[in-house]
Design an enzyme around this catalytic site. Sequence first.
Site, mmCIF file in Angstrom:
data_model
loop_
_atom_site.group_PDB
_atom_site.id
_atom_site.type_symbol
_atom_site.label_atom_id
_atom_site.label_comp_id
_atom_site.label_asym_id
_atom_site.label_seq_id
_atom_site.Cartn_x
_atom_site.Cartn_y
_atom_site.Cartn_z
ATOM 1 N N CYS A 1 45.582 32.051 39.762
ATOM 2 C CA CYS A 1 44.975 33.411 39.977
ATOM 3 C C CYS A 1 45.523 34.709 39.306
ATOM 4 C CB CYS A 1 44.502 33.661 41.496
ATOM 5 S SG CYS A 1 43.230 32.249 42.112
ATOM 6 N N PHE A 2 46.849 34.708 39.793
ATOM 7 C CA PHE A 2 47.534 36.049 39.305
ATOM 8 C C PHE A 2 47.253 36.338 37.871
ATOM 9 C CE2 PHE A 2 51.497 36.135 42.666
ATOM 10 C CZ PHE A 2 50.459 36.618 43.542
ATOM 11 N N LYS B 1 44.952 35.482 35.751
ATOM 12 C CA LYS B 1 43.625 35.642 35.560
ATOM 13 C C LYS B 1 43.059 36.720 35.915
ATOM 14 C CE LYS B 1 40.785 33.183 38.872
ATOM 15 N NZ LYS B 1 40.218 34.397 39.682
ATOM 16 N N GLU C 1 39.049 35.846 49.569
ATOM 17 C CA GLU C 1 40.002 35.161 50.261
ATOM 18 C C GLU C 1 41.631 35.407 49.748
ATOM 19 O OE1 GLU C 1 39.611 33.136 53.038
ATOM 20 O OE2 GLU C 1 41.704 33.582 52.777
ATOM 21 N N LYS D 1 40.648 42.713 46.215
ATOM 22 C CA LYS D 1 41.033 41.480 45.953
ATOM 23 C C LYS D 1 41.845 41.326 44.584
ATOM 24 C CE LYS D 1 41.979 37.089 45.667
ATOM 25 N NZ LYS D 1 43.052 36.652 46.759
ATOM 26 N N GLY E 1 31.231 24.999 46.220
ATOM 27 C CA GLY E 1 32.661 24.749 45.665
ATOM 28 C C GLY E 1 33.380 24.298 46.769
HETATM 29 P P1 NAD Z 1 38.511 25.244 42.090
HETATM 30 O O1 NAD Z 1 38.274 24.984 40.931
HETATM 31 O O2 NAD Z 1 39.621 24.342 43.050
HETATM 32 O O3 NAD Z 1 37.110 24.908 42.871
HETATM 33 C C1 NAD Z 1 35.879 25.387 42.569
HETATM 34 C C2 NAD Z 1 34.868 24.281 42.721
HETATM 35 O O4 NAD Z 1 33.505 24.812 42.574
HETATM 36 C C3 NAD Z 1 35.231 23.102 41.683
HETATM 37 O O5 NAD Z 1 35.416 21.829 42.416
HETATM 38 C C4 NAD Z 1 33.815 23.189 40.939
HETATM 39 O O6 NAD Z 1 33.225 21.797 40.626
HETATM 40 C C5 NAD Z 1 32.843 23.846 41.972
HETATM 41 N N1 NAD Z 1 31.612 24.292 41.383
HETATM 42 C C6 NAD Z 1 31.583 25.105 39.964
HETATM 43 N N2 NAD Z 1 30.403 25.636 40.077
HETATM 44 C C7 NAD Z 1 29.444 24.848 41.000
HETATM 45 C C8 NAD Z 1 28.044 24.711 41.211
HETATM 46 N N3 NAD Z 1 27.218 25.418 40.333
HETATM 47 N N4 NAD Z 1 27.514 24.030 42.206
HETATM 48 C C9 NAD Z 1 28.355 23.230 43.000
HETATM 49 N N5 NAD Z 1 29.733 23.264 42.718
HETATM 50 C C10 NAD Z 1 30.395 24.035 41.900
HETATM 51 O O7 NAD Z 1 38.518 26.715 42.347
HETATM 52 P P2 NAD Z 1 39.592 27.325 43.805
HETATM 53 O O8 NAD Z 1 41.001 27.542 43.430
HETATM 54 O O9 NAD Z 1 39.172 26.945 44.986
HETATM 55 O O10 NAD Z 1 39.112 28.828 43.509
HETATM 56 C C11 NAD Z 1 37.696 29.408 43.698
HETATM 57 C C12 NAD Z 1 37.675 30.892 43.589
HETATM 58 O O11 NAD Z 1 38.548 31.440 44.731
HETATM 59 C C13 NAD Z 1 38.334 31.531 42.550
HETATM 60 O O12 NAD Z 1 37.548 32.533 42.247
HETATM 61 C C14 NAD Z 1 39.465 32.062 42.626
HETATM 62 O O13 NAD Z 1 39.928 33.061 42.073
HETATM 63 C C15 NAD Z 1 39.486 32.400 44.273
HETATM 64 N N6 NAD Z 1 40.598 32.126 44.936
HETATM 65 C C16 NAD Z 1 41.640 31.043 44.811
HETATM 66 C C17 NAD Z 1 42.773 30.984 45.696
HETATM 67 C C18 NAD Z 1 43.863 29.901 45.488
HETATM 68 O O14 NAD Z 1 44.768 29.919 46.264
HETATM 69 N N7 NAD Z 1 43.332 28.816 44.569
HETATM 70 C C19 NAD Z 1 42.974 32.048 46.718
HETATM 71 C C20 NAD Z 1 42.113 33.102 46.727
HETATM 72 C C21 NAD Z 1 40.877 33.241 46.013
HETATM 73 C C1 UGA Z 2 48.332 34.097 45.515
HETATM 74 C C2 UGA Z 2 48.277 35.159 46.629
HETATM 75 O O1 UGA Z 2 49.775 35.233 47.322
HETATM 76 C C3 UGA Z 2 47.317 35.214 47.508
HETATM 77 O O2 UGA Z 2 47.370 36.119 48.451
HETATM 78 C C4 UGA Z 2 45.968 34.919 46.851
HETATM 79 O O3 UGA Z 2 44.783 34.887 47.653
HETATM 80 C C5 UGA Z 2 46.056 34.035 45.898
HETATM 81 O O4 UGA Z 2 47.091 34.095 44.870
HETATM 82 C C6 UGA Z 2 44.641 33.851 44.998
HETATM 83 O O5 UGA Z 2 43.944 34.764 44.940
HETATM 84 O O6 UGA Z 2 44.862 32.771 44.288
HETATM 85 P P1 UGA Z 2 49.129 31.700 45.295
HETATM 86 O O7 UGA Z 2 48.958 31.981 43.868
HETATM 87 O O8 UGA Z 2 48.602 30.438 46.032
HETATM 88 O O9 UGA Z 2 48.581 32.900 46.233
HETATM 89 O O10 UGA Z 2 50.679 31.540 45.877
HETATM 90 P P2 UGA Z 2 51.892 32.780 45.718
HETATM 91 O O11 UGA Z 2 52.682 32.422 46.855
HETATM 92 O O12 UGA Z 2 51.375 34.128 45.782
HETATM 93 O O13 UGA Z 2 52.805 32.393 44.515
HETATM 94 C C7 UGA Z 2 52.297 32.776 43.139
HETATM 95 C C8 UGA Z 2 53.426 32.516 42.294
HETATM 96 O O14 UGA Z 2 54.412 33.687 42.398
HETATM 97 C C9 UGA Z 2 54.217 31.137 42.312
HETATM 98 O O15 UGA Z 2 54.276 30.738 41.172
HETATM 99 C C10 UGA Z 2 55.406 31.438 43.212
HETATM 100 O O16 UGA Z 2 56.400 30.554 42.957
HETATM 101 C C11 UGA Z 2 55.796 32.784 42.620
HETATM 102 N N1 UGA Z 2 56.505 33.702 43.376
HETATM 103 C C12 UGA Z 2 56.278 34.048 44.652
HETATM 104 C C13 UGA Z 2 57.779 34.005 43.043
HETATM 105 O O17 UGA Z 2 58.281 33.782 41.865
HETATM 106 N N2 UGA Z 2 58.387 34.953 43.612
HETATM 107 C C14 UGA Z 2 58.111 35.325 45.010
HETATM 108 O O18 UGA Z 2 58.907 36.090 45.694
HETATM 109 C C15 UGA Z 2 56.663 34.931 45.266
#
Ligand code: NAD
Ligand code: UGA
Length: 482
Positions: free
Chosen positions: A293-294, A296, A182, A237, A16
């Site tokens: 993420c939030f 979901k 993460e 998480k 991923g």
């Molecule tokens: P993303 O969709 O950007 O990336 C996931 C990637 O995995 C895709 O590119 C997809 O093609 C690939 N993939 C899926 N199945 C696969 C397989 N079998 N083999 C190879 N590649 C495969 O997602 P993301 O935003 O990086 O999030 C990934 C995870 O991390 C989620 O569970 C999310 O909740 C979590 N997370 C996301 C954030 C964030 O800020 N986006 C922060 C913390 C945690």
């Molecule tokens: C959030 C968490 O902050 C990360 O710790 C976590 O890893 C991540 O989700 C995840 O699991 O994907 P992210 O969604 O990237 O990170 O960004 P945030 O800074 O948390 O903002 C989320 C949303 O809340 C945005 O739309 C932002 O504009 C909004 N927000 C944030 C507000 O409206 N007010 C605030 O004071 C802060």
Amino acid sequence: MDVVHPPEVRSICCIGAGYVGGPTMAVIADRCPHLQVTLVDLNAARIAAWNDPDLANLPVYEPGLAEVVGRCRGRNLHFTTEVDDAIASADMVFLSVNTPTKTRGLGAGQASDLRWIEASARQVAAQATGHTIVVEKSTLPVRTAETIKQILMGSQSLAGGASPGGESGVEAKTFSVLSNPEFLAEGTAIRDLEHPDRVLIGGEDPAAIAALSAIYGHWVDPERILHTNLWSSELSKLTANAFLAQRISSINAVGALCEATGADITEVARAIGSDSRIGMKFLAAGPGFGGSCFQKDILNLVYLCRHYGLDDAASYWEQVVVFNSWQQQRIARLVVSRLFGTVSGKRLAVLGFAFKADTNDTRESPAIAICRGLLEEGAHLVIHDPKVATTQISADLGRPPDACERGFADDGKWQRAETPLEAVTGADAVIVLTEWGAYRTLDWPAIAAAMRRPAWLFDVRDITDTAAARQAGLQVWSVGKG
Ligand code: NAD
Ligand code: UGA
């Protein structure tokens, strides 16, 4: 106490190469030059973009990311679609695949869709060799590690035994499963990864825990590396995101009350945030939270609570999401009502489409719901965003057919503008939806001169110089201001 000797990790594979996998592995490669780090993905276009010689074309926009990738790519950081080879040669495999909300079947609309996590675990089971530490990096429902272990153990027995050198003559494969969620936020991913508040590692195998801790130990203070059992780590998480999102719904609820009563949300936020038990962060009122993420993760928490018969706990968390949707609808309705109750055929400048500043990500962006609401009312939107591609806006909003084509004169439509000034030209209102730095210093006299009168500013992020906008002749609405 027994001394734990962690297995030597020389090669890491991350399945991923998305918003989490890409930046996380880039920082590990940067801080651990002795490790070979390979990111794999099924999405060939994404891998090609990670390999693009022009670092401006990386598939993820994050401040500082291009520099880190530039230092490591080709040295000890590799991007490939050759998933099987990368798994086979890895001592440690991170699973960083997407885990969106299920759209159909059991738990649709709430439970996480685990098909990608299961597929990648099966691929690890099939391709791994020797002993492999499997690390959950994706955000997962509590107890997913149980499923992953079962999938991996199936392949252990096929390979001839659970211990290295099994009697069947086939080299046995063994696994340890860890949870290492993460916590990075988009827009600050590199800073968050380089200076994390904490790194969380959940697991049962002390040697595997020590091996992963040793990797982070290259740049993270050991006191910030927390160890828990697997289930606490997985649940922490979901809980962290639920708490953060809850703060945003709370401040937006108070913001609405400020607007009705003459209080000011910035003053209230400062007053309550000065209490060290509450703290200043995450108290900015706005259009509601977006991002992948939030929503979901809370819905997943809701599903888990219901699954375990905790209906009241489920309803409690569900309200955070319900309220967030209300806030987004409220903003769209409010714009319509201020513009004499109709936006049909009116040109409205939308500044910002990403779900927050410093990212090109639009997943669950409040801008999508708000723009859809306004398009539904027949508005003509002119959208500016410094990083979001037009193709992405099309994917999110669709391109409404020409008004004449459908035979309705009041159908909404949208177009892209290259600059804020282009967006506002001839517009009745400017609506600031993302807190991009550039919108803090807009030239209000120039903007006001380009707009149709009476002209409105709706500052949904409370970041603009509203005094200057008023002075330039605009009518101003700012979130949370009475
Ligand atoms: P993303 O969709 O950007 O990336 C996931 C990637 O995995 C895709 O590119 C997809 O093609 C690939 N993939 C899926 N199945 C696969 C397989 N079998 N083999 C190879 N590649 C495969 O997602 P993301 O935003 O990086 O999030 C990934 C995870 O991390 C989620 O569970 C999310 O909740 C979590 N997370 C996301 C954030 C964030 O800020 N986006 C922060 C913390 C945690
Ligand atoms: C959030 C968490 O902050 C990360 O710790 C976590 O890893 C991540 O989700 C995840 O699991 O994907 P992210 O969604 O990237 O990170 O960004 P945030 O800074 O948390 O903002 C989320 C949303 O809340 C945005 O739309 C932002 O504009 C909004 N927000 C944030 C507000 O409206 N007010 C605030 O004071 C802060």
